[in-house]
Structure formats: C-alpha cells, structure tokens
Design a protein around this motif. Structure first.
Motif, PDB file in Angstrom:
ATOM      1  N   UNK A 253       0.702  -1.349  -0.011  1.00 53.72           N
ATOM      2  CA  UNK A 253       0.030  -0.044   0.102  1.00 53.72           C
ATOM      3  C   UNK A 253       0.775   1.188   0.053  1.00 53.72           C
ATOM      4  N   UNK A 254       0.324   2.284  -0.563  1.00 53.62           N
ATOM      5  CA  UNK A 254       1.081   3.583  -0.473  1.00 53.62           C
ATOM      6  C   UNK A 254       1.379   4.111   0.625  1.00 53.62           C
ATOM      7  N   UNK A 255       0.813   3.620   1.807  1.00 53.78           N
ATOM      8  CA  UNK A 255       0.928   4.031   3.165  1.00 53.78           C
ATOM      9  C   UNK A 255       1.761   2.902   4.149  1.00 53.78           C
ATOM     10  N   UNK A 274       8.661  -1.834  -6.996  1.00 50.93           N
ATOM     11  CA  UNK A 274       7.683  -1.825  -5.861  1.00 50.93           C
ATOM     12  C   UNK A 274       6.688  -1.133  -6.238  1.00 50.93           C
ATOM     13  N   UNK A 275       5.441  -1.803  -6.427  1.00 48.65           N
ATOM     14  CA  UNK A 275       4.168  -1.178  -7.018  1.00 48.65           C
ATOM     15  C   UNK A 275       3.245  -0.737  -5.479  1.00 48.65           C
ATOM     16  N   UNK A 276       3.206   0.506  -5.423  1.00 54.03           N
ATOM     17  CA  UNK A 276       2.468   1.212  -4.326  1.00 54.03           C
ATOM     18  C   UNK A 276       0.988   1.373  -4.757  1.00 54.03           C
ATOM     19  N   UNK A 277       0.233   0.531  -4.091  1.00 54.49           N
ATOM     20  CA  UNK A 277      -1.256   0.789  -4.176  1.00 54.49           C
ATOM     21  C   UNK A 277      -1.900   1.858  -3.559  1.00 54.49           C
ATOM     22  N   UNK A 278      -2.870   2.641  -4.084  1.00 51.61           N
ATOM     23  CA  UNK A 278      -3.298   3.812  -3.485  1.00 51.61           C
ATOM     24  C   UNK A 278      -4.208   3.130  -2.449  1.00 51.61           C
ATOM     25  N   UNK A 279      -4.530   4.101  -1.380  1.00 56.72           N
ATOM     26  CA  UNK A 279      -5.550   3.481  -0.459  1.00 56.72           C
ATOM     27  C   UNK A 279      -6.729   4.377  -0.394  1.00 56.72           C
ATOM     28  N   UNK A 280      -7.722   3.924   0.423  1.00 60.94           N
ATOM     29  CA  UNK A 280      -8.917   4.783   0.333  1.00 60.94           C
ATOM     30  C   UNK A 280      -8.830   5.650   1.756  1.00 60.94           C
ATOM     31  N   UNK A 281      -9.833   6.591   1.880  1.00 59.98           N
ATOM     32  CA  UNK A 281      -9.815   7.683   2.964  1.00 59.98           C
ATOM     33  C   UNK A 281      -9.493   7.269   4.292  1.00 59.98           C
ATOM     34  N   UNK A 283      -7.199   4.825   4.812  1.00 59.66           N
ATOM     35  CA  UNK A 283      -5.777   4.382   4.697  1.00 59.66           C
ATOM     36  C   UNK A 283      -5.513   3.022   4.375  1.00 59.66           C
ATOM     37  N   UNK A 284      -6.655   2.266   3.884  1.00 60.61           N
ATOM     38  CA  UNK A 284      -6.497   0.917   3.679  1.00 60.61           C
ATOM     39  C   UNK A 284      -6.374   0.687   2.135  1.00 60.61           C
ATOM     40  N   UNK A 285      -5.731  -0.463   1.876  1.00 63.31           N
ATOM     41  CA  UNK A 285      -5.340  -0.555   0.376  1.00 63.31           C
ATOM     42  C   UNK A 285      -6.597  -0.956  -0.438  1.00 63.31           C
ATOM     43  N   UNK A 286      -6.571  -0.431  -1.743  1.00 62.18           N
ATOM     44  CA  UNK A 286      -7.721  -0.560  -2.574  1.00 62.18           C
ATOM     45  C   UNK A 286      -7.504  -1.804  -3.167  1.00 62.18           C
ATOM     46  N   UNK A 287      -8.195  -2.867  -2.987  1.00 58.72           N
ATOM     47  CA  UNK A 287      -8.113  -4.144  -3.446  1.00 58.72           C
ATOM     48  C   UNK A 287      -8.119  -4.327  -4.890  1.00 58.72           C
ATOM     49  N   UNK A 288      -9.233  -3.578  -5.466  1.00 57.75           N
ATOM     50  CA  UNK A 288      -9.287  -3.574  -6.813  1.00 57.75           C
ATOM     51  C   UNK A 288      -8.387  -3.064  -7.694  1.00 57.75           C
ATOM     52  N   UNK A 289      -7.657  -2.153  -7.212  1.00 56.07           N
ATOM     53  CA  UNK A 289      -6.435  -1.635  -7.900  1.00 56.07           C
ATOM     54  C   UNK A 289      -5.280  -2.525  -7.675  1.00 56.07           C
ATOM     55  N   UNK A 290      -5.280  -3.331  -6.561  1.00 50.43           N
ATOM     56  CA  UNK A 290      -4.237  -4.352  -6.563  1.00 50.43           C
ATOM     57  C   UNK A 290      -4.351  -5.423  -7.527  1.00 50.43           C
ATOM     58  N   UNK A 291      -5.636  -5.799  -7.724  1.00 55.19           N
ATOM     59  CA  UNK A 291      -5.906  -6.743  -8.839  1.00 55.19           C
ATOM     60  C   UNK A 291      -5.529  -6.426 -10.157  1.00 55.19           C
TER      61      UNK A 291
END
Length: 562
Positions: A253-255, A274-281, A283-291
């Motif tokens: 995650x980006x955080x 290292x692919x930093x996946x954006x987080x929601x408001x 601070x949790x990783x956005x799983x759809x973006x990860x996929x």
C-alpha cells in the motif's frame, strides 16, 4: 542552554492582510504578569536546584568510596563489583520510577552543539582511564539528557512506556551475554524462543507446523519475508544470483512502511519494482487496484512476487483487508506477507482480533512485541507458515558452527535459519513478561490501549478547533489537526488554510520539546498538511493524561500564536 530573546509584544506571527503565518524561531511566551511569573519561576528554579544539590551531595557521599577505584579493581575485588552494580541498580531504578510517575521532564532538550559543549569531558574517551566515581557520574549525566520514553507524556513514537519485568529481563540477558545461534551456547533461551514463536503462531491461527525467528526489528523481518518469497519462486538465485531474468514486482500500500522498498533495494529487486497501491480515505489498500496491477504485471511478462498487507499502518494505524488480499494471492500463486509490526498484537485481544481477519492465510508475518505489547526494544519476529523455508533460504552449513555430528539434537541450532551469525537474545524479556502477565494480562493491556485510543478519538471530535484526519480510527493511533482560532479564519482559501496548518504542528512541537513537558509526533500524508499523531502503546496512560495533552496543545498555541 541560553534563553532565546522574548518576542516583542507588537510583533505578529500572523499577517492578516497577506493571510500568511510567519514563523519566528525566537518565539517565547508573551510577556504578561512579568513580576509574578519571574518570582514563581525563581522559586521553582530554586526548589529544583535544591533537590538537585541534595541528590548530588548524596551521590558524592555514596560514591566517594569509588574515587581512585578503577575498572581493573572490578576484576579482582568482588566487593567492588557488588557495590558498583548495586549503585547502578539504584540509579536506574530512580530513573525509571521518576519518569513513569511523571516527576521529571520528558526531555531536557539542547541542540547538538549545545549538548556537546555542556557535557564536555563526559563525551570524550581518552588513553587514561577514569575511576568508577566518574563512571557513575557519567551514567547519571547521560540519563539526565536522555528522552524519558517511559513518561506518560512521551507519545512521540509507536514504542512507548517502560515495563519493569521486561527491563529486568533485559538486565538478565545482558548479564548472561550469550548468543542464540546454537543450542550449546543458547541453551534455555533457544527453548524459550521456540516456545514463544509457537505461541505467536498459534495466535495467527497456524497449527503446530511453522517456523520463525527473532530479528533486529521490523525492517529486517520484512526483508526476510521478501527473501523467502523470492526463494520459493526462484530457488536458484541463492546460488546463481540475479541476472537476465524476468522482472519481479512487489505490491504494497502507498501508506505502508518504507522497509518494503528498502527490502527490494537490498535484495536486488529494485525500488522501482515496488508497486505502491493507493489507499482509501481510511488508509486501507484498494483491493480492486491491486488486482488490476497484478494483471498488468502478468500482461507485461513480469512476475508478481509478493503482496505486503499492512496491519497497522505507521501513520493512520489502518488495517489492510487481509482476507480479500489473500483471495487474490491464492488465485495468482503470490506470496502474501502481513506486516503486523504495529498492529499485529491486536491478535491477543478477542475483542479486536477481527481487524486481522484472514491473517491465518498469509505465508509470513512480521510482529513487533516491542510496540503494542510494551516489550523493551528491540523485539521483533518473522513468523512463517511452513517449516523449512527459513532453513532452505539461508543455510550455508558452516562446519565450524553447525556440525551435524554433535551429541545433541542439532535441529535446535537456529543459526542456519538466520541471515545473521551472531544473534542477540531478544526473547527472554518477552518470555518473562508473558510468564508474569499470561495471555489474559496481555489481552487486558491491549484492550486498555484500544480503549484509550477510542477515548481520545471522541475527545478530539468533541473539542472545538480539533479535527480528525480520518473519521474512522482502526488501530490505537489518533491523528488530528489543531487549528488555532486566532489563525484559521472562515475567509481563508483551502490553499491558505493548508499552508498555515502545515506550520502549526511543527511550531507547537518545537515549543513543547523546548519546554520539555511533552513529545508528540507530527507528519504530512500525501497532500494533507502536517498533523499530530498520538500512538498509544503505554498501558500506564490514563484518560486524564490524554485530556492534559489536548489541554497543553491549546495552552502552547495561545502562547505562540497570540
């Protein structure tokens, strides 16, 4: 340390016409009721000096017998050694008691050049030895300028508080001064490590099978995880090295903690992979973006090597959705690592373990007892679901240490599972605390920590001029802005407000540190301006002490931004 000159009465920090905040490094409290304040200050200073004078006189009397007694005498006279160690124990006990009870400042801060000048000869090492009287005085002087991390108003890091049983365990560990690489020298401590690692794995939800080892901190534990992920996918790299192969990609995650990037650097994978996946408001990783990113890597001919799910991010204490991430990793054959360095200890609480739902599906987990569990630094473990993977990735079978024809069960020689050779005994203090508290005691501590964080969250919501960074706090960290009413007006644009807020927390932090009565952390996050973060891991904290912290922020602000 020389007093900085006071700010003039007519000098404004906030320019209303330009809507800018001008930070003056020489800001002091406003001059009002000068005579009464000076009188009170002198009385306080006199009382403090009298206490210090009494302590110094007492130390001179008690330590006088060490004048002209040197290190070599410790080697030949058991009474000298006993007396010296007893005086050290008294000194350390006073140090611990005073800070835990809030009798001393959190910090007596001086800038590096000032501290170096003030301590002078105490910092130098020479050809000529100093006597034990001077050695004790050096210890006392050192403790004076240490940051009091056990103080209830030290909230600057994730690791706070001083556990007396844990400290006693560290003392014993230092006295034994042994290594952990083989059973023949580690002995009972190797058995303790095995028992505690099994205990920790059981809280994750793994059965008897599994592995683990204590490491010098969460960063090293995360390096182990990435190394194991790479070894499972490309075992030949251990012997052949990395050249001309497919691009490996790590997802986090980006955080998440910077150690994931550092692991990629050290292991030759590269920070850019290292692919930093954006987080929601929250601070949790956005799983759809990860996929989507995993599919992109596969389409480009790369190898998705590891996904790191953070359970307790450093700033917002957010918990990534482990169960959903595990689904993706299982489908694509990717190593799932959980960085629970900060938040993993929630597994000890029946009430809060839901935050790590699905953690039993991960391949490895980092867990730092020196954070939420309050174990003295350092104490971190890398836990692995399948046994044998640490040995396979690390073993070199050095025949001067790890002989296979020893007269005991050599499976208890742990050194070949480790990156290191020599390894510090970090388990005894944790084992001793677990003996003294039991599962129930640790659960009570964790529940109290979470309760205090929820209490603080509500108080921040209720207080005027305080604003939470996120409306939903998961872990025991509360992040917020304080907006001084004399600076933040309704007619400010978002950019003006952000620029002013970015300077408020650093200035209040400077003031509290120079005053010495409190230490808090602050940081920006992405586009968000600087905000305070209070991470709660000291079970000695109380609701009233947290109330005091918020009150003090307001008091300091009034003095600075009047």
């Amino acid at each position: 340390m020389e007093d900085l000159p006071r700010r003039k009465e007519n000098k404004k920090l906030y320019n209303a016409s330009t809507k800018t905040l001008q930070i003056d490094p020489q800001v002091r409290r406003p001059v009002e009721n000068v005579s009464s304040k000076i009188q009170g200050s002198l009385k306080g200073k006199e009382a403090s000096e009298n206490r210090e004078t009494r302590k110094n006189r007492q130390n001179r009397q008690e330590w006088g017998k060490f004048e002209g007694v040197y290190y070599k005498d410790l080697q030949t006279d058991s009474k000298v050694q006993k007396d010296f160690m007893l005086e050290m124990a008294k000194l350390l006990n006073t140090y611990m008691t005073d800070q835990c009870q809030g009798k001393v400042k959190v910090v007596d801060f001086h800038h590096p050049h000032q501290l170096q000048e003030m301590m002078g000869d105490c910092l130098t090492v020479d050809a000529v030895p100093r006597d034990l009287h001077q050695v004790l005085s050096d210890c006392k002087e050192t403790l004076k300028y240490c940051v009091k991390t056990g103080h209830p108003h030290f909230l600057n890091q994730l690791s706070t508080g001083l556990d007396p049983v844990g400290v006693a365990g560290e003392w014993l560990t230092a006295a034994v001064n042994t290594n952990m690489f083989t059973f023949e020298v580690g002995s009972v401590f190797v058995l303790m490590e095995d028992i505690i690692l099994r205990k920790m794995r059981s809280f994750i939800g793994w059965k008897e099978d599994g592995d683990g080892i204590f490491t010098p901190g969460g960063t090293i534990s995360n390096i182990y995880a990435l190394m194991l992920a790479r070894h499972r996918k490309f075992p030949n790299i251990k012997e052949e090295g990395m050249y001309g192969g497919q691009k490996m990609v790590v997802y986090t995650s980006a955080q998440s903690h910077f150690s994931i990037k550092k692991a990629a650097i050290i292991l030759g994978i590269g920070m850019n992979n290292v692919c930093c996946i954006p987080c929601d408001e929250r601070g949790k990783m956005k799983v759809d973006v990860l996929e989507r990113e995993i599919q992109r890597t596969l389409s480009d001919g790369g190898v998705p090597l590891m996904v790191n799910a953070t359970c307790g991010t450093t700033v917002l204490a957010a918990y990534d959705p482990v169960d959903k991430i595990a689904d993706i990793c299982q489908k694509n054959g990717i190593w799932l690592h959980v960085d629970g360095a900060w938040g993993g200890s929630a597994l000890l609480s029946k009430k809060y373990k839901y935050l790590l739902q699905g953690v039993e599906r991960c391949d490895s987990m980092t867990w730092n007892p020196h954070k939420m569990m309050g174990v003295p630094l350092q104490c971190s473990a890398i836990l692995v679901r399948n046994s044998g993977e640490l040995q396979s990735a690390n073993a070199l079978c050095a025949d001067y240490l790890y002989q296979t024809d020893k007269f005991y069960d050599v499976t208890y020689d742990t050194g070949d599972r480790s990156i290191q050779c020599g390894r510090h005994n970090d388990v005894f203090k944790l084992w001793l605390m677990w003996r003294s508290k039991g599962d129930n005691g640790f659960e009570d501590s964790i529940n109290k920590i979470f309760h205090l964080s929820r209490y603080l969250e509500e108080k921040v919501k209720q207080r005027e001029n305080f604003t939470l960074v996120t409306n939903e706090v998961e872990g025991p960290s509360v992040s917020f802005w304080y907006e001084p009413p004399q600076l933040i007006g309704q007619n400010l644009s978002p950019t003006e407000r952000r620029n002013i807020l970015s300077k408020v927390a650093p200035k209040i932090k400077e003031s509290m540190t120079l005053k010495g009565n409190m230490m808090l952390a602050y940081q920006p996050l992405g586009d968000l301006p600087n905000f305070f973060r209070i991470a709660i891991s000291n079970p000695r904290l109380s609701e009233s002490s947290l109330d005091w912290v918020l009150d003090e922020i307001e008091r300091l602000s009034k003095d600075i931004f009047c």
